[in-house]
Design a protein around this motif. Structure first.
Motif, PDB file in Angstrom:
ATOM      1  N   ILE A 153       0.861  -1.195   0.000  1.00  0.00           N
ATOM      2  CA  ILE A 153       0.000   0.000   0.000  1.00  0.00           C
ATOM      3  C   ILE A 153       0.902   1.251   0.000  1.00  0.00           C
ATOM      4  CG2 ILE A 153      -1.826   1.241   1.208  1.00  0.00           C
ATOM      5  CD1 ILE A 153      -2.651  -1.393   2.471  1.00  0.00           C
ATOM      6  N   ASN A 154       0.558   2.078  -0.944  1.00  0.00           N
ATOM      7  CA  ASN A 154       1.341   3.320  -1.036  1.00  0.00           C
ATOM      8  C   ASN A 154       0.987   4.238   0.138  1.00  0.00           C
ATOM      9  OD1 ASN A 154       1.864   6.255  -2.198  1.00  0.00           O
ATOM     10  ND2 ASN A 154       3.060   4.798  -3.426  1.00  0.00           N
ATOM     11  N   GLU A 155       1.970   4.896   0.532  1.00  0.00           N
ATOM     12  CA  GLU A 155       1.769   5.769   1.686  1.00  0.00           C
ATOM     13  C   GLU A 155       0.865   6.963   1.368  1.00  0.00           C
ATOM     14  OE1 GLU A 155       5.980   8.126   0.967  1.00  0.00           O
ATOM     15  OE2 GLU A 155       5.434   7.500   2.961  1.00  0.00           O
ATOM     16  N   LEU A 156       0.657   7.234   0.101  1.00  0.00           N
ATOM     17  CA  LEU A 156      -0.215   8.336  -0.289  1.00  0.00           C
ATOM     18  C   LEU A 156      -1.677   7.916  -0.378  1.00  0.00           C
ATOM     19  CD1 LEU A 156       1.973  10.068  -3.028  1.00  0.00           C
ATOM     20  CD2 LEU A 156       1.739  10.661  -0.613  1.00  0.00           C
ATOM     21  N   ALA A 157      -1.918   6.623  -0.084  1.00  0.00           N
ATOM     22  CA  ALA A 157      -3.301   6.175  -0.139  1.00  0.00           C
ATOM     23  C   ALA A 157      -4.140   6.978   0.833  1.00  0.00           C
ATOM     24  CB  ALA A 157      -3.356   4.697   0.203  1.00  0.00           C
ATOM     25  N   ILE A 158      -5.261   7.469   0.326  1.00  0.00           N
ATOM     26  CA  ILE A 158      -6.139   8.305   1.147  1.00  0.00           C
ATOM     27  C   ILE A 158      -7.057   7.406   1.964  1.00  0.00           C
ATOM     28  CG2 ILE A 158      -6.005  10.218  -0.499  1.00  0.00           C
ATOM     29  CD1 ILE A 158      -8.722   9.351  -1.584  1.00  0.00           C
ATOM     30  N   PRO A 159      -7.521   7.900   3.078  1.00  0.00           N
ATOM     31  CA  PRO A 159      -8.459   7.105   3.870  1.00  0.00           C
ATOM     32  C   PRO A 159      -9.727   6.775   3.037  1.00  0.00           C
ATOM     33  CG  PRO A 159      -7.552   8.868   5.197  1.00  0.00           C
ATOM     34  CD  PRO A 159      -7.105   9.124   3.785  1.00  0.00           C
ATOM     35  N   GLY A 160     -10.274   5.579   3.266  1.00  0.00           N
ATOM     36  CA  GLY A 160     -11.441   5.104   2.511  1.00  0.00           C
ATOM     37  C   GLY A 160     -11.078   4.225   1.324  1.00  0.00           C
ATOM     38  N   THR A 161      -9.732   4.212   1.077  1.00  0.00           N
ATOM     39  CA  THR A 161      -9.312   3.330  -0.028  1.00  0.00           C
ATOM     40  C   THR A 161      -9.506   1.848   0.376  1.00  0.00           C
ATOM     41  OG1 THR A 161      -7.671   4.991  -0.701  1.00  0.00           O
ATOM     42  CG2 THR A 161      -7.400   2.721  -1.518  1.00  0.00           C
ATOM     43  N   ARG A 162     -10.036   1.130  -0.536  1.00  0.00           N
ATOM     44  CA  ARG A 162     -10.330  -0.291  -0.273  1.00  0.00           C
ATOM     45  C   ARG A 162      -9.275  -1.176  -0.959  1.00  0.00           C
ATOM     46  NH1 ARG A 162     -15.727  -1.515   1.363  1.00  0.00           N
ATOM     47  NH2 ARG A 162     -16.962   0.397   1.615  1.00  0.00           N
ATOM     48  N   PHE A 163      -8.916  -2.214  -0.252  1.00  0.00           N
ATOM     49  CA  PHE A 163      -7.964  -3.204  -0.760  1.00  0.00           C
ATOM     50  C   PHE A 163      -8.627  -4.604  -0.683  1.00  0.00           C
ATOM     51  CE2 PHE A 163      -5.638   0.367   1.060  1.00  0.00           C
ATOM     52  CZ  PHE A 163      -4.775   0.717   0.036  1.00  0.00           C
ATOM     53  N   GLY A 164      -8.812  -5.133  -1.890  1.00  0.00           N
ATOM     54  CA  GLY A 164      -9.499  -6.449  -1.914  1.00  0.00           C
ATOM     55  C   GLY A 164      -8.635  -7.583  -1.384  1.00  0.00           C
TER      56      GLY A 164
END
Length: 925
Positions: A142-153
């Protein structure tokens, strides 16, 4: 406490609606009984009582032969009590995979009569499979720039159970950056997702370890876990994007491995490593993993193993596209398998009759079979027909079952068994065909009566056969089998007396051989007829009759019998007078003889054996008539003797002899001196034979005397007085040596018996002449001589004298017989056909001749009576006696006896011809 997430909100509604929708689907089923059992039941567990549910009597279960017809015998039927019991491991997941409703169809066959019962067994799921993840460890970048609410299947957990025992929820270990969410995925699978709740800082924490737990709804609850390794990467703000969110493609079954199915494509707007996209399967089960392969670089999907439409018709898979920065996205691919006509129909016989009676009615069920095809639609529809031209047809039964029934008349004798081939063809293009053969045996019925090999039998048996010998054999055939074809023979009718039938013939009941129980006599029984019957052992039994005519053949076993001339009871012989002026060809007399045989064996011929003057008389070869061959000369003797032999035509021939005494005289008074003369001179040949016999006897006596003398001398040397005492003169004075000699030559019909008295001072001689019926080659003369005290015996013969004639013995002109072969009257006679008639005729002739000689009556005692009325009564006239005038000759005349209608006129015949006198009267000279 760990957070948990329950799977899709629509699941409870489906569980509620399923009990209401189930009857709608079940109305189309045609089962006759339905049971519900949990999976993994122990073997031998009772599912239910089929006999009670179907209403079958328990006592008939063994005769009905209940059995389950299924591809794999998970369940069996107890033939004693009708219980359905578990016979193999039942795994619902193997049978129905994850189908909401798992039904195991059973087809139970019962015989006598033949029925098929459809039973459905619902296999209920138990919580025997815990949820599990395909990967125990999951790595997420997961990239550190991932914003909150991003989903990872995340990868979904797999639970092979269904219903409430299936996967119900997920739980995630406690952490501050991520939460767990569930999103509906393909085929109803709920895929968990990690939701970023708080921004990541790679510099603070570059990785995290989370535990994902999958929970089902069973009691007790079963779980499965997977570790999630979170790796924080550098910034990548554009995920890959698929050209389609869902791909659909069709693929024909049985395609070779490596066939391209589909190629997916995803793009990424990033550059460099973050734009490099790779593809991979997600949430892929084993059934799909072994069928398809994915090129990670190009995204092309290819087939790997054999794909069968009958195994699974649709495959759904998820493909993930991930860029170099770790961002990923998914798409759904659905592969629909197209059916091909690759399965030929299958024919399986579930019941076949062991034997079909040949009298079975048309429509009788002889076999039950099932025809099925795994293909779909038209390709799975099956047509069945019989290949050969046989008396059977196919009738459709329930579902895919068919009955093979009779369609004609069966005949075991013509066709004992039928090899029937069932052809099953589907409607595919091109159609596929399969065949299955079955052998049907035809049972025997007693429908054929025995048949004799001949329509009638004509048997010829020679007489005098040995008793107990086989004379014939009858044979009948019956094409039936066993007792129906076992034949026994019997005599059911005959023209013989029933009481005496078994004394003539018997019949072997098994072999049909006819045996003679006695020696047959052609003269008593010429032929007889039998009716024989052949009967089989069937029920009811069938029979056939045949007639047998037995002809008894003749053998030459009866010698001729001389009727005339015949000797008187006292042994005297008759004589015949011949006129001195008789011309050549004059009929002197006729020898009459009969033979009890028939045919050639009774064909008589007459021959002269001895004659005083051979050239004076001639004898008819077939008629027996004695005629003068020449006129009487001056030097010819007045008294002549002829020895006549009568032979039949048999092989070897039999014969009898007769002696004729003939006197040449014109009147009876002239013949008397010839009768008073010395007897006819003895035959020199006979005297020579006598001397030879006497000489042989003397030589034998001398030889015996020498032997005795030698023994006496031998014994005297031993000085034994006891032995020599037997030679004293007083002991041997009464010996009476006797010698009996037989000498035969030619065909002399006389037997000479000479008796010599034992008294030295008184000697008596008796010479008796007897006429015998012997074969001409076996005529003999017997001489008996008795001697005593070595004295010579003088021979003397008694003279014979003739009694004075009776002047009343005459024939009237009407009674005088005509010549042989011509009849004055209009009556005709026949030869005697048996021994009784022959002896009767002889008795009447001798009686009449004796009366005439004694002067007590005349030959014509009454018109047409031959002098028989005075002796046998007035009712015994010629009309009661067969006419033998052709063969009876009146001695001394030139004619045979006739039964003319003339009456006695009292006139004496001229010349005295035809008078008869006895030459054998014994008087002292």
């Amino acid at each position: 406490m760990e957070p948990s997430v329950k799977l899709g909100s629509g699941t409870p509604w489906r569980q509620v609606l399923f009990p209401f929708l189930l009857p709608l689907f079940c109305t189309g089923l045609s089962e006759q009984a339905r049971y519900s059992i949990p999976e993994e039941m122990a073997m031998g567990s009772v599912v239910g009582n089929l006999a009670e549910d179907l209403g079958l009597p328990v006592r008939d279960l063994q005769t009905r032969n209940l059995r389950v017809i299924a591809e794999k015998p998970y369940l069996t039927v107890n033939p004693v009590n009708g219980n359905i019991v578990v016979s193999d491991r039942i795994d619902r997941e193997s049978l129905c995979f994850q189908s909401p409703l798992c039904v195991l169809p059973l087809e139970i066959v019962a015989e006598n009569p033949l029925n098929v019962f459809h039973v459905s067994v619902v296999i209920e799921d138990i919580n025997d499979n815990p949820p599990h993840f395909l990967q125990n460890s999951i790595v997420l970048q997961i990239n550190e720039l991932a914003i909150p609410g991003t989903r990872f299947g995340l990868e979904s957990a797999i639970d092979e159970d269904v219903g409430r025992h299936s996967l119900q929820s997920y739980q995630l270990s406690l952490n501050e950056h991520f939460s767990l969410a569930v999103q509906d995925k393909a085929e109803g699978k709920d895929a968990p997702e990690l939701v970023l709740e708080k921004p990541l800082d790679r510099e603070k924490q570059s990785s995290q370890l989370l535990v994902l737990t999958a929970v089902d709804g069973g009691e007790p609850v079963l779980t499965g876990t997977a570790q999630i390794q979170i790796e924080v990467t550098d910034a990548n703000d554009n995920p890959p994007v698929f050209s389609q969110n869902m791909y659909k493609v069709s693929l024909r079954e049985n395609m070779p491995s490596g066939t391209s199915v589909l190629k997916v494509m995803a793009t990424d707007q990033d550059e460099g490593v973050n734009a490099e996209v790779t593809y991979s399967f997600k949430s892929l089960g084993d059934d799909i993993r072994n069928k398809f392969i994915l090129d990670h670089q190009s995204g092309e999907i290819r087939s790997e193993g054999p794909i069968d439409f009958e195994t699974k018709r649709t495959y759904t898979m998820s493909i993930e596209a991930k860029d170099g920065g770790g961002m990923a996205t998914e798409c759904k691919v659905t592969v629909e398998i197209l059916d091909e006509n690759d399965n030929a129909p299958e024919v399986v016989f579930t019941s076949v009759s062991n034997s079909i009676p040949e009298d079975a009615e048309p429509g009788t069920v002889v076999a039950l079979f099932k025809a099925s095809d795994k293909d779909s639609e038209e390709r799975g529809r099956v047509m069945c027909f019989v290949k050969e031209r046989v008396p059977f047809r196919i009738e459709s039964s329930a579902s895919s079952y068919y009955k093979l029934v009779t369609d004609g008349v069966l005949d075991r004798e013509q066709t004992p068994a039928y090899n029937v081939t069932i052809i099953a063809t589907d409607r595919g293009k091109p159609p596929l065909t399969s065949s299955t053969s079955v052998t049907l045996q035809v049972g025997d019925v007693n429908d054929n009566a025995p048949v004799f090999l001949q329509a009638s039998y004509l048997i010829q048996v020679a007489e005098n056969n040995p008793p107990g010998a086989s004379i014939a054999q009858v044979s009948a055939s019956d094409p039936d089998l066993g007792p129906n074809g076992h034949i026994s023979y019997s005599i059911i009718a005959s023209d013989l007396e029933p009481k005496s039938l078994w004394s003539y013939v018997t019949l072997n009941a098994q072999s049909g051989v006819v045996f003679a129980q006695r020696a047959f006599d052609h003269e008593q029984l010429r032929s007889f007829q039998l009716t024989l019957q052949a009967r089989d052992q069937g029920s009811p039994s069938l029979s056939a009759n045949v007639s047998m005519l037995v002809l008894v053949g003749d053998h030459n076993d009866n010698a001729p019998r001389v009727l005339y001339p015949a000797l008187e009871p006292d042994g005297s012989a008759l004589f015949d007078m011949v006129p001195r002026a008789a011309e050549p060809g004059y009929l002197v007399t006729k020898v009459v003889a009969v033979d009890a045989d028939s045919g050639h064996n009774a064909w008589l011929s007459y021959h002269v054996l001895q004659a005083s003057d051979p050239g004076l008389f001639s004898l008819g070869l077939r008629t027996g008539e004695v005629r003068t061959a020449r006129a009487l000369g001056d030097r010819d003797a007045a008294r002549q003797r002829l020895l006549v032999a009568v032979r039949d035509g048999g092989q070897p021939p039999l014969s009898a002899t007769a002696t004729l005494h003939l006197i040449f005289a014109d009147s009876l008074q002239e013949a008397l001196p010839d009768l008073s003369d010395d007897p006819l001179p003895s035959d020199p040949q006979s005297e020579l034979q006598f001397y030879l016999v006497v000489a042989l006897a003397l030589v034998s006596v001398i030889f015996l005397f020498v032997v005795i003398l030698a023994l006496a001398l031998r014994l005297r040397q031993s000085h034994s007085p006891a032995v020599s005492g037997c030679f004293q003169s007083g002991l041997c004075c009464n010996t009476r040596p006797a010698v009996s000699l037989n000498y035969g030559e030619g065909t002399l019909p006389y037997s000479y018996n000479l008796y010599v008295a034992s008294n030295c001072q008184k000697t008596s001689h008796f010479l008796t002449l007897t006429s015998e019926m012997v074969p001409p080659h076996d005529l003999s003369m017997e001489v008996n001589v008795t001697e005593e005290n070595n004295k010579t015996v003088s021979d003397s013969l008694a003279s014979t004298h003739q009694a004075p004639p009776n002047t009343d013995w005459r024939f009237s002109q009407a009674q005088r017989p005509g010549t042989s072969g011509s009849q004055n009257g209009d009556e005709t006679g026949t030869w005697p056909n048996n021994q009784f008639d022959t002896e009767m005729l002889q008795a009447m002739i001798l009686a009449s001749a004796s009366e005439a000689a004694d002067g007590s009556s005349t030959l014509g005692g009454g018109a047409g009576t031959m002098g028989l009325s005075a002796r046998y009564g007035p009712q015994f006239t010629l009309q009661h006696v067969p006419d033998y005038r052709q063969n009876v000759y009146i001695p001394g005349s030139n004619a045979t006896l006739t039964n003319a209608a003339g009456k006695r006129d009292g006139k004496a015949p001229a010349g005295g011809n035809g008078n008869k006198k006895k030459s054998g009267k014994k008087e002292k000279k």
